[in-house]
Scaffold this active site. Structure first.
Site, mmCIF file in Angstrom:
data_model
loop_
_atom_site.group_PDB
_atom_site.id
_atom_site.type_symbol
_atom_site.label_atom_id
_atom_site.label_comp_id
_atom_site.label_asym_id
_atom_site.label_seq_id
_atom_site.Cartn_x
_atom_site.Cartn_y
_atom_site.Cartn_z
ATOM 1 N N TRP A 20 0.874 -1.183 0.000
ATOM 2 C CA TRP A 20 0.000 0.000 0.000
ATOM 3 C C TRP A 20 0.909 1.231 0.000
ATOM 4 O O TRP A 20 1.807 1.327 0.846
ATOM 5 C CB TRP A 20 -0.861 -0.048 1.258
ATOM 6 C CG TRP A 20 -1.785 1.119 1.453
ATOM 7 C CD1 TRP A 20 -2.637 1.658 0.544
ATOM 8 C CD2 TRP A 20 -1.958 1.864 2.674
ATOM 9 N NE1 TRP A 20 -3.339 2.702 1.107
ATOM 10 C CE2 TRP A 20 -2.944 2.855 2.413
ATOM 11 C CE3 TRP A 20 -1.397 1.806 3.947
ATOM 12 C CZ2 TRP A 20 -3.362 3.760 3.383
ATOM 13 C CZ3 TRP A 20 -1.820 2.706 4.912
ATOM 14 C CH2 TRP A 20 -2.796 3.676 4.629
ATOM 15 N N ASP A 77 -0.450 -5.338 9.527
ATOM 16 C CA ASP A 77 -1.473 -4.379 9.115
ATOM 17 C C ASP A 77 -2.693 -5.204 8.730
ATOM 18 O O ASP A 77 -2.669 -5.960 7.762
ATOM 19 C CB ASP A 77 -0.962 -3.567 7.918
ATOM 20 C CG ASP A 77 -1.994 -2.565 7.423
ATOM 21 O OD1 ASP A 77 -3.199 -2.848 7.552
ATOM 22 O OD2 ASP A 77 -1.606 -1.512 6.889
ATOM 23 N N LYS A 87 -13.074 -0.731 6.340
ATOM 24 C CA LYS A 87 -13.601 -1.616 5.291
ATOM 25 C C LYS A 87 -14.648 -2.578 5.844
ATOM 26 O O LYS A 87 -15.727 -2.710 5.297
ATOM 27 C CB LYS A 87 -12.477 -2.432 4.662
ATOM 28 C CG LYS A 87 -11.157 -1.736 4.579
ATOM 29 C CD LYS A 87 -11.042 -0.864 3.374
ATOM 30 C CE LYS A 87 -9.757 -0.063 3.459
ATOM 31 N NZ LYS A 87 -9.385 0.568 2.235
HETATM 32 N N1 KET Z 1 -3.580 -0.431 5.366
HETATM 33 C C1 KET Z 1 -3.833 -0.936 4.161
HETATM 34 C C2 KET Z 1 -3.099 -2.154 3.712
HETATM 35 C C3 KET Z 1 -4.788 -0.313 3.345
HETATM 36 O O1 KET Z 1 -5.042 -0.838 2.158
HETATM 37 C C4 KET Z 1 -5.462 0.848 3.778
HETATM 38 C C5 KET Z 1 -6.390 1.566 2.916
HETATM 39 C C6 KET Z 1 -5.165 1.303 5.057
HETATM 40 C C7 KET Z 1 -4.213 0.662 5.822
HETATM 41 C C8 KET Z 1 -5.833 2.511 5.611
HETATM 42 O O2 KET Z 1 -7.005 2.188 6.246
HETATM 43 P P1 KET Z 1 -7.785 3.247 7.186
HETATM 44 O O3 KET Z 1 -8.391 2.361 8.218
HETATM 45 O O4 KET Z 1 -8.772 3.922 6.327
HETATM 46 O O5 KET Z 1 -6.770 4.178 7.755
HETATM 47 N N2 KET Z 1 -6.377 1.474 1.658
HETATM 48 C C9 KET Z 1 -7.282 2.092 0.696
HETATM 49 C C10 KET Z 1 -7.620 3.519 0.952
HETATM 50 C C11 KET Z 1 -6.437 4.426 1.142
HETATM 51 O O6 KET Z 1 -5.511 4.429 0.344
HETATM 52 O O7 KET Z 1 -6.455 5.176 2.130
HETATM 53 C C12 KET Z 1 -6.720 1.861 -0.705
HETATM 54 O O8 KET Z 1 -5.636 1.248 -0.841
HETATM 55 O O9 KET Z 1 -7.383 2.243 -1.688
#
Ligand code: KET
Length: 430
Positions: A160, A241, A277
């Site tokens: 990511w 993660d 998610k």
């Molecule tokens: N870790 C990973 C692996 C991940 O794909 C995301 C979000 C996050 C953390 C962030 O999650 P949050 O709980 O919203 O802080 N990924 C999607 C959104 C982004 O880029 O923020 C994506 O890859 O599209």
């Protein structure tokens, strides 16, 4: 294994182009902030901005990993609506403690470490509510820098994109480790194992607990056992993660398998959790950071330090999402509903994988698209080149990240044929 290349990091800092009108204005101004260049667009969230600016009625957003229903609409889960109904007018909006909601943390630990985990009973886990998964990663990275200032973080290639930003801003040096095998579009297991073996003893590794982003490729249970064994030999520290618990298999318990294997093997671990998610709480920023310590005393100390890192940054985390999470997970009926709804989301994505592959085959694509259904989680790492992605965007108004990642969560019965046709057009050999 290589340090993050200089070229990649300087590219990330290259300023976006300014329109001539603004360039001229900037040249004339010698102000305090005159030297501030516009930041480059985020490779994921920048795609959403471009999508929103496109007036085409045909446009499709398969960029950001955010779930949509089969009509392409954002979803609020029924369990969340019910939890909100219970909150409405009944609960106050006081500050949470610096470490966040105790109830939410308790429920989060049960999800990650297991309902009957001895580590929870023995109070060996230092845990704080975090600003979703991103915030949990950042808190951990800051903690790592503060208490293990000479350590580095090993990050999978690819990962990511924001992982690199997070550890960079926390000033923790980054190394990469082999993960993906482009030819097979699967896991490069021997490359991965070699890099684990060759890293200095006691290295920090960032692992995706399930539904690896962007590849959709996870180690099998057997491979996780081997990885865990090798970590033990090398005394490496795994930081998981877990942004997609429930989205890989449809079952949060199964998706925690990698973590459980490491726990069985007696590792100390760290874990970032998110409800963005799996509960659809994207904008609520509800998550949890946990670190399994040697004993209760260590856990108390570590938690107090995590709180001290949080206090000058944001003081304490937001209350609404935490209430929603703890109400749902604390009530057997609502939790049951949540589990059904998570499975529903995962199943719709699996269905769209099949549909996309079938459509490409129907169009007579001579390429193999097996990886669309072999990969799991929210994303399909399609293997398309940046130039092919540019064509999808410019000619077909299809928006996705330039690494060829398709967010399957944005694919619907209504757009799958259009998407397949466009992919076929830009990938078919001349
Ligand atoms: N870790 C990973 C692996 C991940 O794909 C995301 C979000 C996050 C953390 C962030 O999650 P949050 O709980 O919203 O802080 N990924 C999607 C959104 C982004 O880029 O923020 C994506 O890859 O599209």
């Amino acid at each position: 294994m290589a340090t993050l290349s200089l070229a990649a990091s300087s590219a990330a800092r290259r300023p976006a182009l300014l329109p001539p009108r603004l360039l001229a204005a900037r040249a004339m101004a010698s102000s305090l902030f005159g030297h501030v260049e516009p930041a480059p667009k985020d490779p994921i969230l920048g795609v959403t901005e471009a999508f929103l600016a496109d007036p085409s009625p045909d446009k499709v957003n398969v960029g950001v990993g955010a779930y949509r229903d089969d009509n392409g609409q954002p979803v609020v889960l029924s369990c969340v609506r019910e939890a909100e109904r219970r909150i409405l007018g009944n609960l106050n909006m006081e500050y949470l403690p610096m470490g966040g909601s105790i109830k939410m943390i308790e429920e989060s630990l049960k999800l990650a470490y297991g309902e009957d985990s001895g580590f929870i009973k023995d109070k060996r886990i230092a845990a704080v509510q975090a600003l979703s998964d991103t915030g949990a990663c950042r808190l951990f990275a800051d903690f790592q820098k503060r208490f293990l200032p000479d350590s580095q973080i090993y990050i999978s290639t690819p990962t990511w994109s924001n992982h690199h930003n997070i550890w960079r801003d926390a000033q923790v040096p980054q190394k990469t480790f082999t993960y993906y095998h482009p030819e097979s579009r699967g896991l490069d297991f021997s490359g991965l194992m070699n890099d684990i073996k060759n890293a200095p003893d006691g290295s920090f590794f960032l692992l995706h607990a399930c539904a690896h982003n962007p590849t959709g490729v996870d180690p099998t249970e057997e491979q996780w056992r081997e990885i865990s064994h090798q970590f033990k030999v090398k005394k490496h520290f795994p930081f998981f993660d877990m942004a997609y618990q429930g989205f890989a298999s449809g079952d949060p318990e199964r998706d925690a398998k990698a973590i459980r294997i490491f726990l069985e093997d007696g590792h100390q671990i760290g874990c970032a959790q998110s409800y963005a998610k799996n509960m659809g709480l994207y904008g609520q920023r509800a998550g949890c950071l946990s670190i399994l310590c040697e004993d209760e005393m260590q856990a108390v100390a570590v938690k107090s330090q995590l709180q001290q890192i949080a206090r000058p940054m944001y003081s304490n985390p937001p209350v609404h999402g935490a209430l929603v999470v703890s109400i749902i997970l604390n009530d057997p009926e609502l939790k049951g509903l949540w589990l059904k709804e998570v499975k529903g989301m995962a199943d719709r994505i699996i269905g769209m994988r099949k549909a996309l592959k079938e459509n490409l085959e129907k169009l007579g694509s001579p390429l193999s698209w097996d990886h669309i259904t072999n990969q799991i989680g929210m994303f399909c790492y399609s293997g398309m080149t940046p130039e092919q992605v540019d064509r999808l965007t410019n000619e077909y108004h299809i928006y996705m990240t330039r690494n060829g990642r398709i967010s399957m969560a944005g694919v619907t019965t209504g757009n799958v044929a259009y998407l397949a046709n466009a992919i076929h057009e830009v990938t078919k050999p001349n």
